[in-house]
Design a protein around this motif. Sequence first.
Motif, mmCIF file in Angstrom:
data_model
loop_
_atom_site.group_PDB
_atom_site.id
_atom_site.type_symbol
_atom_site.label_atom_id
_atom_site.label_comp_id
_atom_site.label_asym_id
_atom_site.label_seq_id
_atom_site.Cartn_x
_atom_site.Cartn_y
_atom_site.Cartn_z
ATOM 1 N N GLY A 17 0.352 -1.357 0.516
ATOM 2 C CA GLY A 17 -0.210 -0.175 -0.144
ATOM 3 C C GLY A 17 1.247 0.998 -0.120
ATOM 4 N N LYS A 18 2.177 1.139 -0.672
ATOM 5 C CA LYS A 18 2.796 2.631 -0.274
ATOM 6 C C LYS A 18 3.289 3.282 -1.372
ATOM 7 N N GLU A 39 -5.148 7.187 0.548
ATOM 8 C CA GLU A 39 -4.170 5.330 0.011
ATOM 9 C C GLU A 39 -4.467 4.117 1.402
ATOM 10 N N LYS A 40 -4.317 4.591 1.813
ATOM 11 C CA LYS A 40 -4.190 3.777 3.072
ATOM 12 C C LYS A 40 -5.569 2.624 2.949
#
Length: 151
Positions: A17-18, A39-40
């Motif tokens: 997820g980065k 995003e996370k």
Amino acid sequence: MDSCPVVKNILLLDSEGKRVAVKYYSDDWPTNNAKLAFEKLLFAKTMKSNARTEAEITMFDSNIVIYKCVQDLHFYVTGGEDENELILAAVLQGFFDSVSLLLSMILETDANVIAGKVAVNSMDPSAPLSEQTIGQALATAREHLTRTLFQ
């Protein structure tokens, strides 16, 4: 009155997820922390999806998100809740195809071969322009122009 479709963001995240690459086109997330939180949460919601062969669609924070996961990469395109899903899917496919094309260009891993290709004097002037350094390509173009003018 119809308006032009609006893409709010395009995201490429890794298997954790980065960020690999992200671009925001909307002020819906005014700070970097807000973007990272979005995003996370989006990754957490979609990471167990089967969007491996076909793009999937979901509603998230009053947005339509079209996404696809390939290998360790997660591709996302976000639009407003009233956006056309087919347009967003076309943007996602174009983004996916572009990244695939760029990654397929990574063919050589031998350091000596790579160094030889980028060295200024290592190229044959008759090599195709795509394999020449910028300086060599300009010199070749200048030479062709000169030959054409003086014929």
